[in-house]
Write an enzyme that holds these catalytic residues in place. Structure first.
Site, PDB file in Angstrom:
ATOM      1  N   THR A  96       2.863 -11.962  -2.223  1.00 52.29           N
ATOM      2  CA  THR A  96       1.931 -10.830  -2.319  1.00 52.29           C
ATOM      3  C   THR A  96       2.479  -9.735  -3.238  1.00 52.29           C
ATOM      4  OG1 THR A  96       1.240 -11.304  -0.068  1.00 52.29           O
ATOM      5  CG2 THR A  96       0.665  -9.137  -0.928  1.00 52.29           C
TER       6      THR A  96
ATOM      7  N   GLY B 129      -3.622  -9.476   9.230  1.00 50.55           N
ATOM      8  CA  GLY B 129      -2.554  -9.756   8.268  1.00 50.55           C
ATOM      9  C   GLY B 129      -1.535  -8.644   8.142  1.00 50.55           C
TER      10      GLY B 129
ATOM     11  N   ASP C  91      12.465  -3.375  11.532  1.00 50.53           N
ATOM     12  CA  ASP C  91      12.053  -3.063  10.161  1.00 50.53           C
ATOM     13  C   ASP C  91      12.214  -1.561   9.889  1.00 50.53           C
ATOM     14  OD1 ASP C  91      10.419  -3.768   7.623  1.00 50.53           O
ATOM     15  OD2 ASP C  91       9.253  -2.152   8.533  1.00 50.53           O
TER      16      ASP C  91
ATOM     17  N   LYS D 240      14.982   0.513   7.253  1.00 50.00           N
ATOM     18  CA  LYS D 240      14.624   1.585   6.315  1.00 50.00           C
ATOM     19  C   LYS D 240      15.409   2.856   6.635  1.00 50.00           C
ATOM     20  CE  LYS D 240      10.099  -0.572   5.900  1.00 50.00           C
ATOM     21  NZ  LYS D 240       8.755  -0.676   6.478  1.00 50.00           N
TER      22      LYS D 240
ATOM     23  N   GLY E 226       1.604  -3.437   1.546  1.00 49.79           N
ATOM     24  CA  GLY E 226       0.421  -3.892   0.820  1.00 49.79           C
ATOM     25  C   GLY E 226       0.744  -4.181  -0.630  1.00 49.79           C
TER      26      GLY E 226
HETATM   27  N1  HSE Z   1       6.089  -5.009   8.077  1.00 55.02           N
HETATM   28  C1  HSE Z   1       6.173  -3.748   7.421  1.00 55.02           C
HETATM   29  C2  HSE Z   1       5.196  -2.775   8.054  1.00 55.02           C
HETATM   30  C3  HSE Z   1       5.868  -3.928   5.968  1.00 55.02           C
HETATM   31  O1  HSE Z   1       4.418  -3.155   8.931  1.00 55.02           O
HETATM   32  O2  HSE Z   1       5.224  -1.607   7.709  1.00 55.02           O
HETATM   33  C4  HSE Z   1       6.543  -2.953   5.071  1.00 55.02           C
HETATM   34  O3  HSE Z   1       7.916  -2.957   5.198  1.00 55.02           O
END
Ligand code: HSE
Length: 438
Positions: A13, A187, A201, A205, A302
């Site tokens: 993507t 998605g 996640d 960050k 995205g």
């Molecule tokens: N899985 C992450 C989210 C995507 O939902 O923000 C971006 O890191």
């Protein structure tokens, strides 16, 4: 007109979005940076899938090593993800003197110190704007715009999947599993959503941002992480009654000696701007001495928002190439020899306000027993609320505290859990409330 040759490794993507932006917006990018970002290769094991890209013959190749070895390629974009082949390809590219752009936050959080050391030694740029907060320019803001500031803290909504789930529970009263299933159907969440919903996640960050903001080595292992899977519609309803919304926040604070770095569900007041950041959107507030506060808001994931961040990195590197300025801005914002190992406080040492919810028997003396244990550990109550009467005799008892130390809270809750008039595990949600911090 000069040309800078780019290779994209991994055409999922995000890789597809980068290729699309370079092809469709190549003219305006060129007008801005004064050279052409020429897409020389897109390397992916699947060369056949139709991605809707109008690539010239020979651009799509199956072997990333070919792109890395080509002496004409100056910048390698890694959009493969994960910690396996992506890591090796980045190190190979650096070893061959290529500048690297990556969106890979898990890789940087866990192996960033070694990768940054390799890039610094080789004097190549390593850029990663897309790794944190998608299109929000948080890396550039911290690293460049705030160069004159001492940064004291950051509070972010950095996982769109969790924000979508919490927004859905808040707005529609559905339970966690239903909201997660919808996020998956749309998605947003991964097939294995653990990285998102268990807070990893966002923690990846936060580890990167803390290093960047405070001049410390990346230290993912010491980030405290708690996900959102235990949050119920009842807690969200109580939060609203007290004037709060629940968000998965990534919080970093620096007092000049140690750092707090934690990711957990948090109650924030309605009038905090972050409490109005909903659905899949991300936002981050940065507090620093000169600016006081900056807030960024935008799509954290995205195809095209992430591609936008990657192209901004490509443009920076192309400009550096034009002026022989690679390494002009150090990878982590501080000169490599000034980066320290700043201790991260164990979560036990944090002091904040708390929300507790107990499932308690509706009998005389129960409230006194719970409050007595909290008092024993020096935890002072600000508010107590009991709602309704359940048919089996147990009721939710909610308490908000004044400032308390996490270690005391853990001990008190463990003891309260052992009371035979309290069922299950108590719910604990931390509160971040500038006005209510007492
Ligand atoms: N899985 C992450 C989210 C995507 O939902 O923000 C971006 O890191």
């Amino acid at each position: 007109m000069k040309q800078v040759n780019v290779a994209i490794l991994g055409c999922g993507t995000v890789g597809t979005g980068v290729a699309r932006l370079l092809l469709e917006n190549g003219d305006i990018i060129r007008d801005r940076i004064g050279c052409t970002l020429h897409l020389k290769y897109v390397a992916d094991i699947d060369t056949q899938r139709d991605r809707g890209l109008d690539l010239a013959p020979g651009v799509m190749i199956p072997d990333a090593a070919v792109a890395i070895a080509d002496p004409e390629v100056q910048i390698v974009v890694e959009t493969i993800g994960g910690e396996g082949i992506a890591k090796q390809l980045i190190l190979d590219a650096i070893a061959q003197g290529k500048h690297v752009v990556t969106a890979n936050k898990a890789l940087l959080a866990k192996h960033g110190n070694a990768i940054i050391a390799a890039a610094t030694a080789k004097r190549v740029d390593l850029a990663y704007e897309a790794a944190v907060g998608g299109c929000m320019p948080i890396i550039k803001t911290v690293r460049e715009s705030l160069v004159g500031n001492r940064i004291s803290g950051m509070t972010g909504i950095l996982n769109g999947t969790c924000n979508y789930i919490l927004s859905k529970i808040t707005d529609e009263g559905v339970d966690f599993q239903t909201a997660l299933a919808e996020a998956q159907a749309k998605g947003y969440a991964e097939a294995d959503p653990t990285l998102d919903v268990e807070g990893l996640d966002a923690a990846h960050k936060l580890a990167i941002l803390s290093a960047l903001a405070f001049g410390m080595k990346i230290n993912f292992d010491d980030v405290y992480i708690e996900g959102i899977s235990r949050i119920t519609p009842l807690d969200i309803e109580f939060a609203a009654q007290f004037g709060y919304r629940i968000k998965l926040l990534a919080i970093a604070k620096y007092n000049g000696a140690s750092v707090e770095a934690r990711v957990h569900p948090t109650m924030i007041p309605f009038d905090n701007l972050l409490s109005n950041v909903n659905s899949t959107l991300n936002a981050i507030s940065v507090r620093a001495d000169a600016v006081e506060e900056i807030l960024l808001h935008g799509h954290g994931a995205g195809m095209m928002p992430t591609a936008s961040a990657i192209v901004s990195d490509l443009a920076d590197i192309a400009r550096n190439l034009a002026s022989d300025g690679a390494g002009r801005i150090p990878v982590m914002g501080f000169q490599a020899n000034t980066i320290r190992s700043i201790p991260v406080k164990p979560v036990d040492e944090i002091v904040t306000n708390y929300y507790f919810r107990f499932d308690a028997m509706d009998r005389p003396g129960v409230l006194a027993a719970i409050a007595g244990i909290l008092g024993k550990y020096g935890i002072s109550l600000k508010f107590v609320h009991q709602k309704g009467r359940k048919t089996n005799g147990s009721v939710p008892v909610v308490m908000l505290t004044h400032h308390a130390r996490e270690a005391d809270v853990s001990r008190a809750l463990a003891e309260i859990s052992g009371l035979d008039v309290v069922a299950g595990t108590p719910m604990l949600i931390r509160i971040e409330d500038e006005d209510g911090q007492d």
